[in-house]
Design a protein around this motif. Structure first.
Motif, mmCIF file in Angstrom:
data_model
loop_
_atom_site.group_PDB
_atom_site.id
_atom_site.type_symbol
_atom_site.label_atom_id
_atom_site.label_comp_id
_atom_site.label_asym_id
_atom_site.label_seq_id
_atom_site.Cartn_x
_atom_site.Cartn_y
_atom_site.Cartn_z
ATOM 1 N N GLY A 374 0.795 -1.240 0.000
ATOM 2 C CA GLY A 374 0.000 0.000 0.000
ATOM 3 C C GLY A 374 0.817 1.273 0.000
ATOM 4 O O GLY A 374 0.783 2.063 -0.946
ATOM 5 N N VAL A 375 1.585 1.481 1.066
ATOM 6 C CA VAL A 375 2.294 2.753 1.160
ATOM 7 C C VAL A 375 3.491 2.774 0.206
ATOM 8 O O VAL A 375 3.941 3.833 -0.222
ATOM 9 N N ASN A 376 3.983 1.586 -0.163
ATOM 10 C CA ASN A 376 5.104 1.540 -1.117
ATOM 11 C C ASN A 376 4.697 2.102 -2.483
ATOM 12 O O ASN A 376 5.491 2.743 -3.159
ATOM 13 N N LEU A 377 3.439 1.858 -2.864
ATOM 14 C CA LEU A 377 2.952 2.448 -4.128
ATOM 15 C C LEU A 377 3.000 3.976 -4.013
ATOM 16 O O LEU A 377 3.381 4.678 -4.954
ATOM 17 N N GLY A 378 2.605 4.487 -2.850
ATOM 18 C CA GLY A 378 2.619 5.941 -2.619
ATOM 19 C C GLY A 378 4.034 6.504 -2.672
ATOM 20 O O GLY A 378 4.271 7.574 -3.234
ATOM 21 N N PHE A 379 4.990 5.798 -2.088
ATOM 22 C CA PHE A 379 6.389 6.261 -2.142
ATOM 23 C C PHE A 379 6.896 6.241 -3.588
ATOM 24 O O PHE A 379 7.689 7.095 -3.980
ATOM 25 N N GLU A 409 0.932 10.751 -14.150
ATOM 26 C CA GLU A 409 -0.243 9.860 -14.071
ATOM 27 C C GLU A 409 -0.003 8.573 -14.875
ATOM 28 O O GLU A 409 -0.237 7.465 -14.391
ATOM 29 N N THR A 410 0.492 8.741 -16.102
ATOM 30 C CA THR A 410 0.680 7.570 -16.981
ATOM 31 C C THR A 410 1.701 6.608 -16.389
ATOM 32 O O THR A 410 1.460 5.407 -16.289
ATOM 33 N N GLU A 411 2.838 7.182 -15.981
ATOM 34 C CA GLU A 411 3.904 6.305 -15.464
ATOM 35 C C GLU A 411 3.446 5.565 -14.219
ATOM 36 O O GLU A 411 3.682 4.369 -14.071
ATOM 37 N N ARG A 412 2.775 6.269 -13.327
ATOM 38 C CA ARG A 412 2.360 5.606 -12.085
ATOM 39 C C ARG A 412 1.242 4.600 -12.326
ATOM 40 O O ARG A 412 1.232 3.537 -11.726
ATOM 41 N N GLN A 413 0.299 4.929 -13.208
ATOM 42 C CA GLN A 413 -0.786 3.966 -13.435
ATOM 43 C C GLN A 413 -0.246 2.707 -14.103
ATOM 44 O O GLN A 413 -0.735 1.617 -13.853
ATOM 45 N N ARG A 414 0.784 2.860 -14.925
ATOM 46 C CA ARG A 414 1.400 1.683 -15.553
ATOM 47 C C ARG A 414 2.006 0.754 -14.508
ATOM 48 O O ARG A 414 2.102 -0.438 -14.701
ATOM 49 N N HIS A 415 2.448 1.325 -13.413
ATOM 50 C CA HIS A 415 3.005 0.474 -12.352
ATOM 51 C C HIS A 415 1.908 0.041 -11.366
ATOM 52 O O HIS A 415 1.817 -1.132 -11.002
ATOM 53 N N ASN A 416 1.096 1.013 -10.937
ATOM 54 C CA ASN A 416 0.145 0.736 -9.841
ATOM 55 C C ASN A 416 -0.962 -0.229 -10.255
ATOM 56 O O ASN A 416 -1.328 -1.120 -9.471
ATOM 57 N N ILE A 417 -1.508 -0.054 -11.457
ATOM 58 C CA ILE A 417 -2.673 -0.881 -11.822
ATOM 59 C C ILE A 417 -2.316 -2.370 -11.875
ATOM 60 O O ILE A 417 -3.006 -3.179 -11.249
ATOM 61 N N PRO A 418 -1.231 -2.780 -12.570
ATOM 62 C CA PRO A 418 -0.909 -4.216 -12.543
ATOM 63 C C PRO A 418 -0.654 -4.742 -11.129
ATOM 64 O O PRO A 418 -1.081 -5.844 -10.792
ATOM 65 N N THR A 419 0.009 -3.930 -10.292
ATOM 66 C CA THR A 419 0.263 -4.383 -8.910
ATOM 67 C C THR A 419 -1.058 -4.564 -8.172
ATOM 68 O O THR A 419 -1.284 -5.564 -7.483
ATOM 69 N N MET A 420 -1.944 -3.580 -8.341
ATOM 70 C CA MET A 420 -3.230 -3.639 -7.632
ATOM 71 C C MET A 420 -4.067 -4.820 -8.111
ATOM 72 O O MET A 420 -4.719 -5.497 -7.318
ATOM 73 N N LEU A 421 -4.023 -5.080 -9.423
ATOM 74 C CA LEU A 421 -4.794 -6.211 -9.961
ATOM 75 C C LEU A 421 -4.230 -7.531 -9.446
ATOM 76 O O LEU A 421 -4.985 -8.453 -9.111
ATOM 77 N N VAL A 454 9.882 -16.011 -13.156
ATOM 78 C CA VAL A 454 8.574 -15.490 -12.717
ATOM 79 C C VAL A 454 8.723 -14.878 -11.327
ATOM 80 O O VAL A 454 8.234 -13.784 -11.032
ATOM 81 N N LYS A 455 9.445 -15.604 -10.492
ATOM 82 C CA LYS A 455 9.652 -15.131 -9.119
ATOM 83 C C LYS A 455 10.428 -13.812 -9.105
ATOM 84 O O LYS A 455 10.099 -12.884 -8.371
ATOM 85 N N ARG A 456 11.448 -13.765 -9.965
ATOM 86 C CA ARG A 456 12.243 -12.532 -10.041
ATOM 87 C C ARG A 456 11.387 -11.360 -10.503
ATOM 88 O O ARG A 456 11.488 -10.253 -9.993
ATOM 89 N N ALA A 457 10.488 -11.644 -11.481
ATOM 90 C CA ALA A 457 9.615 -10.577 -11.995
ATOM 91 C C ALA A 457 8.703 -10.062 -10.870
ATOM 92 O O ALA A 457 8.477 -8.855 -10.752
ATOM 93 N N ILE A 458 8.203 -10.988 -10.040
ATOM 94 C CA ILE A 458 7.339 -10.573 -8.927
ATOM 95 C C ILE A 458 8.137 -9.697 -7.959
ATOM 96 O O ILE A 458 7.683 -8.631 -7.533
ATOM 97 N N ILE A 459 9.364 -10.154 -7.649
ATOM 98 C CA ILE A 459 10.196 -9.384 -6.708
ATOM 99 C C ILE A 459 10.478 -7.994 -7.272
ATOM 100 O O ILE A 459 10.352 -6.987 -6.577
ATOM 101 N N ASN A 460 10.808 -7.943 -8.582
ATOM 102 C CA ASN A 460 11.108 -6.634 -9.183
ATOM 103 C C ASN A 460 9.917 -5.696 -9.116
ATOM 104 O O ASN A 460 10.042 -4.526 -8.777
ATOM 105 N N GLN A 461 8.714 -6.226 -9.436
ATOM 106 C CA GLN A 461 7.511 -5.393 -9.428
ATOM 107 C C GLN A 461 7.223 -4.885 -8.011
ATOM 108 O O GLN A 461 6.844 -3.743 -7.812
ATOM 109 N N ALA A 462 7.454 -5.766 -7.016
ATOM 110 C CA ALA A 462 7.133 -5.400 -5.629
ATOM 111 C C ALA A 462 8.224 -4.567 -4.978
ATOM 112 O O ALA A 462 8.044 -4.041 -3.892
ATOM 113 N N SER A 463 9.374 -4.424 -5.656
ATOM 114 C CA SER A 463 10.504 -3.718 -5.019
ATOM 115 C C SER A 463 10.606 -2.262 -5.426
ATOM 116 O O SER A 463 11.440 -1.533 -4.914
ATOM 117 N N THR A 464 9.781 -1.843 -6.415
ATOM 118 C CA THR A 464 9.961 -0.466 -6.906
ATOM 119 C C THR A 464 8.741 0.387 -6.603
ATOM 120 O O THR A 464 7.707 -0.112 -6.265
#
Ligand SMILES: Cc1cc2nc3c(=O)[nH]c(=O)nc-3n(C[C@H](O)[C@H](O)[C@H](O)COP(=O)(O)OP(=O)(O)OC[C@H]3O[C@@H](n4cnc5c(N)ncnc54)[C@H](O)[C@@H]3O)c2cc1C
Length: 464
Positions: A374-379, A409-421, A454-464
């Motif tokens: 949650g708050v990581n998306l905000g950071f 908006e575009t850059e963040r939605q590209r990251h936030n929406i897939p994470t949220m889904l 796949v695991k690395r991709a998950i870690i990368n998405q969750a680390s940024t």
């Protein structure tokens, strides 16, 4: 005349001249600055608003910009309490980097935090499990920090930035966003004071009034779950470096390390169970927590058979899906008075920006805490907005230039929406003991664990 010259210059010289002109005009304006006018006003001094104020304040490209942070709550005189707070967040490496960059991490380091070396997640109704950060000498998976300590650490840094002014007991009650020809936003506080700004940044949380004033579509629902939190005392002192999460049919339960003897509980469960958990005596609460982590659930033979067969297939492909499963610590007690519960929900604003305004953090998006994102998306929003606004000013544009805000908006939605889904998908998949769903998620977890990319991709998405 000057503008004519600018128009005829090459694309390299143009931004430079425009910037010089803008800086010249703004310097003139700021020396006569109306004291109720700011370049940027941030409403909401939670983890996100405070960090945003500090980050923008330290951005050299925004050197001559005046920033006002308005927080409805009162100013807290903070000193590190002996007891750990029951409100903690698991922050990812991207957030750690940002806090380091603004100089706040050193204050956290000098106080207290826990580094998570490994994350172990497993399903209560099947044997499927997954781990992240297997090796103890790999980078930390995340860091557990108390919310209040994080805000205090950032506040310590923001004090060093003269152009950031913070006002407490300042609840904004009315927003007038610019229309058509207008170029400034006007806000009114509870006490009647008014301020204007070029850019308003809404960091006022889930029930954001800024978002309501923007009249944007907001997709949201409640999970009919509460997040029960408490500070847990472990039955023995251990090297507490693993975060544990078990998916129960009623929601996930997680232990986050604090010290060798303490962990923080986040237990998402039904409102009825949560209310019961807050009411029962502490010894019964401890029994309920131990049972939730350890209880054997009836397992389906079909799922058992299918996961074994799938494991054999993965082995043949040289991708073993079994993990070295460790067992979570037993709980002996809780810190007195540390139990509390918070409503959980999903929310996403269709737009993060509007004329003269942008949303950041929970004001724009809210997710289930099961992935600690949650708050990581905000950071992540802060890092992006800081860069975009710096670029806007550097190229001679105004802070409220819509094409720069659109970039944010575009850059963040590209990251936030897939994470949220992904988080939403996990919540739905695990919120059931319906056999086909249990089978699907068990095979999915096995496959994810076995397939390193796949695991690395998950870690990368969750680390940024
Ligand atoms: C049980 C639980 C566990 C969680 N665990 C994690 C985790 O491990 N990792 C993670 O990344 N996230 C986690 N989260 C999510 C995280 O807590 C939130 O994402 C975070 O608190 C949002 O911060 P924020 O600053 O955007 O909003 P808030 O914390 O809601 O701050 C908003 C601020 O705005 C102020 N405000 C509101 N209205 C006004 C107004 N009109 N005028 C002036 N000020 C105003 C408020 O006083 C408040 O200070 C968890 C959430 C829950 C419920």
């Amino acid at each position: 005349m000057f503008l004519l010259i600018v128009r005829n210059k090459s694309s390299i010289v143009k931004p430079l001249l425009r910037r010089t002109l803008t800086n010249f005009v703004e310097r003139g304006l700021s020396s006569n600055r109306n004291e109720n006018h700011y370049d940027i006003i941030i409403t909401g001094g939670g983890m996100i608003g405070t960090t945003l104020a500090c980050t923008l304040g330290k951005n050299a490209k925004l050197a001559n910009k005046h920033i006002l942070l308005l927080e409805a709550g009162k100013q807290k005189v903070w000193s590190l309490p002996e007891k750990y707070s029951n409100r903690v967040v698991s922050i990812n490496p991207g957030t750690y980097k940002l806090l380091n960059y603004i100089g706040a991490w050193k204050h956290i380091e000098a106080s207290r935090y826990a580094a998570v070396k490994r994350l172990q997640v497993w399903d209560a109704v099947s044997d499927a499990s997954i781990t992240f950060g297997e090796e103890e000498n790999t980078d930390n998976v995340s860091y557990i920090v108390e919310n209040d300590l994080l805000i205090a650490a950032v506040n310590e840094e923001v004090k060093t930035v003269d152009k950031v002014k913070i006002q407490y007991n300042a609840r904004v009650k009315d927003y007038h966003l610019p229309e058509y020809h207008e170029n400034v936003t006007q806000i009114t506080l509870d006490n009647g004071d008014t301020y204007t700004c070029e850019l308003l940044l809404g960091c006022d949380g889930v029930n954001s009034e800024v978002r309501k004033a923007m009249k944007v579509n907001y997709l949201n629902w409640n999970y009919h779950q509460l997040g029960v939190v408490a500070t847990l005392k472990l039955s023995e002192s251990i090297k507490n470096i693993i975060a544990w999460q078990r998916f129960l049919p009623t929601g996930p339960i997680a232990f986050l390390p604090l010290t060798d003897n303490l962990s923080s509980l986040v237990w998402s469960t039904t409102p009825e169970n949560a209310k019961e958990l807050l009411k029962i005596p502490e010894d019964q609460f401890v029994d309920a927590v131990n049972s939730a982590m350890w209880k054997n659930y009836e397992k389906s033979n079909i799922i058992d058979q299918a996961t074994r067969t799938f494991d054999s297939v993965l082995r043949l492909m040289n991708c073993p899906s079994d993990t070295v499963r460790q067992f979570p610590p037993k709980i002996a007690g809780i810190e007195e008075g540390s139990r509390a519960a918070f409503p959980l929900g999903f929310g996403h604003s269709l737009n993060y920006i509007g004329k003269g305004v942008a949303l950041v953090g929970d004001a724009a998006h809210r997710i289930h805490p099961l992935a600690g994102q949650g708050v990581n998306l905000g950071f992540g929003d802060i890092t992006c907005l800081n860069e975009v606004l710096g670029n806007a000013v550097y190229s001679g544009s105004r802070l409220n230039n819509l094409s720069y805000l659109k970039e944010y908006e575009t850059e963040r939605q590209r990251h936030n929406i897939p994470t949220m889904l992904a988080v939403e998908g996990l919540h739905r998949l695990y919120n059931s003991d319906f056999t086909p769903l249990v089978l699907l998620r068990s095979l999915g977890l096995q496959a994810t664990h076995a397939l390193s990319p796949v695991k690395r991709a998950i870690i990368n998405q969750a680390s940024t």
